[in-house]
Design a protein around this motif. Structure first.
Motif, short mmCIF file in Angstrom:
data_model
loop_
_atom_site.label_atom_id
_atom_site.label_comp_id
_atom_site.label_asym_id
_atom_site.label_seq_id
_atom_site.Cartn_x
_atom_site.Cartn_y
_atom_site.Cartn_z
N VAL A 11 8.93 12.49 3.51
CA VAL A 11 9.60 11.18 3.67
C VAL A 11 8.56 10.09 3.93
CG1 VAL A 11 11.37 9.89 4.89
CG2 VAL A 11 11.64 12.36 4.57
N ILE A 12 7.82 10.20 5.01
CA ILE A 12 6.82 9.17 5.33
C ILE A 12 5.74 9.14 4.25
CG2 ILE A 12 5.16 8.36 7.02
CD1 ILE A 12 8.14 8.21 7.86
N GLY A 13 5.32 10.31 3.79
CA GLY A 13 4.30 10.36 2.74
C GLY A 13 4.75 9.67 1.47
N THR A 14 6.01 9.90 1.07
CA THR A 14 6.52 9.24 -0.13
C THR A 14 6.62 7.73 0.07
OG1 THR A 14 7.74 11.22 -0.83
CG2 THR A 14 8.48 9.11 -1.72
N TYR A 15 7.05 7.31 1.25
CA TYR A 15 7.10 5.87 1.55
C TYR A 15 5.71 5.24 1.43
CZ TYR A 15 6.84 1.71 4.46
OH TYR A 15 6.55 0.46 4.93
N ASN A 16 4.72 5.88 2.02
CA ASN A 16 3.36 5.34 1.95
C ASN A 16 2.87 5.26 0.51
OD1 ASN A 16 3.16 5.05 4.73
ND2 ASN A 16 2.19 7.04 5.03
N LEU A 17 3.17 6.29 -0.28
CA LEU A 17 2.77 6.26 -1.69
C LEU A 17 3.48 5.13 -2.43
CD1 LEU A 17 1.15 7.70 -3.98
CD2 LEU A 17 3.27 8.95 -4.47
N LEU A 18 4.77 4.97 -2.20
CA LEU A 18 5.51 3.92 -2.87
C LEU A 18 4.93 2.54 -2.56
CD1 LEU A 18 9.16 5.19 -2.34
CD2 LEU A 18 8.04 4.84 -4.56
N GLN A 19 4.59 2.31 -1.32
CA GLN A 19 4.02 1.02 -0.96
C GLN A 19 2.67 0.80 -1.63
OE1 GLN A 19 6.43 -0.82 -0.07
NE2 GLN A 19 5.78 -1.51 1.98
N ALA A 20 1.84 1.85 -1.65
CA ALA A 20 0.53 1.73 -2.28
C ALA A 20 0.65 1.53 -3.79
CB ALA A 20 -0.31 2.97 -1.98
N VAL A 21 1.55 2.26 -4.41
CA VAL A 21 1.73 2.16 -5.86
C VAL A 21 2.35 0.82 -6.23
CG1 VAL A 21 3.02 3.11 -7.81
CG2 VAL A 21 1.80 4.64 -6.25
N ARG A 22 3.26 0.37 -5.42
CA ARG A 22 3.87 -0.94 -5.69
C ARG A 22 2.81 -2.04 -5.67
NH1 ARG A 22 7.20 -4.09 -1.15
NH2 ARG A 22 7.38 -6.10 -2.20
N ALA A 23 1.93 -2.03 -4.67
CA ALA A 23 0.86 -3.04 -4.60
C ALA A 23 -0.06 -2.94 -5.81
CB ALA A 23 0.06 -2.85 -3.30
N HIS A 24 -0.37 -1.70 -6.22
CA HIS A 24 -1.21 -1.50 -7.40
C HIS A 24 -0.54 -2.05 -8.65
CE1 HIS A 24 -3.51 0.53 -10.53
NE2 HIS A 24 -2.40 1.14 -10.92
N TRP A 25 0.72 -1.71 -8.85
CA TRP A 25 1.47 -2.12 -10.04
C TRP A 25 1.60 -3.64 -10.12
CZ3 TRP A 25 6.78 -3.92 -9.80
CH2 TRP A 25 7.33 -4.17 -11.06
N GLU A 26 1.90 -4.26 -8.99
CA GLU A 26 2.09 -5.71 -9.00
C GLU A 26 0.80 -6.46 -9.33
OE1 GLU A 26 5.78 -6.07 -5.79
OE2 GLU A 26 3.72 -6.42 -5.11
N ALA A 27 -0.36 -5.82 -9.06
CA ALA A 27 -1.64 -6.48 -9.32
C ALA A 27 -2.19 -6.20 -10.72
CB ALA A 27 -2.67 -6.02 -8.28
#
Length: 361
Positions: free
Chosen positions: A112-128
């Motif tokens: 759960v926490i690991g997936t959340y952290n990945l989603l946040q990191a991937v979202r920042a990557h994708w938006e940039a």
């Protein structure tokens, strides 16, 4: 070299790529594409890179291990920035139900926490990303049929089956599925989800049913059979699962989920007896191996039956399993018999001698 990936997918980040299914994915992409592979794995008890290392120097040069625990948000974000991926395949998870019974907190933190952290990191990557790379980018989240709960004697799980998890493991995976879906609907993150049935095949850490039975039988030890042995699972050969994952990751509809099953419904007792029959042929000195089958107290909360309807991925993406259960099981038994030294090494490294876990509900 022919590629399994569309144009524009040159850098692939696989989480959990030192695990069973993740390792199979990494090996496939290294062997059959020219992509650079970034393998984000915390290198836990069940992690192993032997199968990747055996591919040879050219493939290994395109593989980079990022030893990161997804529960560390800063390290996860740094790893995503370093990988700079065009495709993320999220397979990292604590996955053994028995271990989730004894230590549920680890499953909540990792899944759960690991997936959340990945989603946040991937979202920042994708938006940039620049526009042309944004259009190609995808995150593929790989999950399990166990999120759907337990079936009766009839029916099969599909993409519209309500979630009804029954174990700490399946509850943590259900939570991760919902997070991924929410990040798609709320933030527009381009995601695809898949839910698979029980995987089996080479390189699986020997705590799951099929390798446990093989190793117990070879050692002449009692083969534990939970309860009455009538619990049914839908068995999927790991290479067939990799085929499905690649199709979903590259051709699946964004925001959509796909159920992947192997058309291999069998009870645990049938699976155990089939392994014993194969071992009788291959190691007749120990026959009949079925004499070692020993009923034990059932696992707490043991779901009675799983079965998947893979119509969506078959009709939309053209996927079909290439192995029936008999073929896949024979190949799996032969692999383990040829790799007993590897089994000893990974069990010793993990401090696991084949003892039963998950009885302390």
């Amino acid at each position: 070299m022919p590629s399994l990936l569309p144009e524009g997918i040159n850098r692939v980040l696989v989480t959990g790529g030192a695990g069973f299914i993740g390792g199979a994915m990494v090996r496939r992409l290294l062997a059959h594409t020219t992509a650079t592979m970034f393998n984000l794995d915390k290198c836990g008890y069940a992690s192993d890179l032997t199968g990747i290392e055996r591919l040879g120097p050219e493939a290994v040069q395109r593989h980079q291990l990022l030893r990161v625990d997804l529960t560390d948000a800063d390290a996860t974000a740094a790893a995503v920035r370093q990988a700079d991926p065009d495709l993320v395949m999220h397979l990292a998870a604590e996955s053994h139900v028995d271990r989730s019974i004894d230590g549920p907190g680890t499953f909540i933190e990792s899944n759960v926490i690991g997936t959340y952290n990945l989603l946040q990191a991937v979202r920042a990557h994708w938006e940039a990303l620049p526009a042309e790379r944004q259009q190609c980018f995808r995150l593929h989240h790989i999950s399990t049929d166990e999120v759907f709960g337990s079936l009766g004697a009839t029916g099969r799980f599909s993409e519209t089956t309500p979630y009804d998890p029954r174990s700490p493991y399946s509850a943590s995976k259900a939570a991760s599925d919902h997070l991924v879906s929410a990040w798609h609907h709320t933030y527009g993150l381009p995601v695809v989800l898949t839910n698979c049935s029980n995987n089996y095949g080479p390189w699986q850490f020997p705590e799951k049913l099929i390798p446990v039975v093989i190793l117990k039988a070879v050692a002449g030890e009692p083969i534990p059979l939970y309860g009455d042995g009538a619990n049914v699972r839908d068995w999927l050969y790991v290479d067939d699962h990799v085929d499905a994952l690649l199709l979903a990751a590259t051709q699946g509809q964004l925001g959509r989920s796909y159920c992947v099953g192997g058309h291999g419904e069998l009870s645990n007792k049938q699976v155990v007896e089939a392994i014993c029959a194969l071992l009788d042929q291959r190691r007749p000195a120990g026959a009949p191996h079925a004499r070692l089958i020993t009923p034990v107290k059932d696992r707490p909360g043991h779901d009675r039956r799983y079965a998947i309807d893979p119509t969506r991925i078959s009709t939309e993406l053209g996927w079909q399993p290439r192995h029936n259960f008999e073929e896949g099981l024979a190949a799996t038994v032969d692999w383990y018999l040829s790799n007993l030294d590897w089994c000893d090494q990974v069990r010793e490294r993990a401090g696991y001698a084949g003892e039963r876990i998950g009885v302390g509900a």
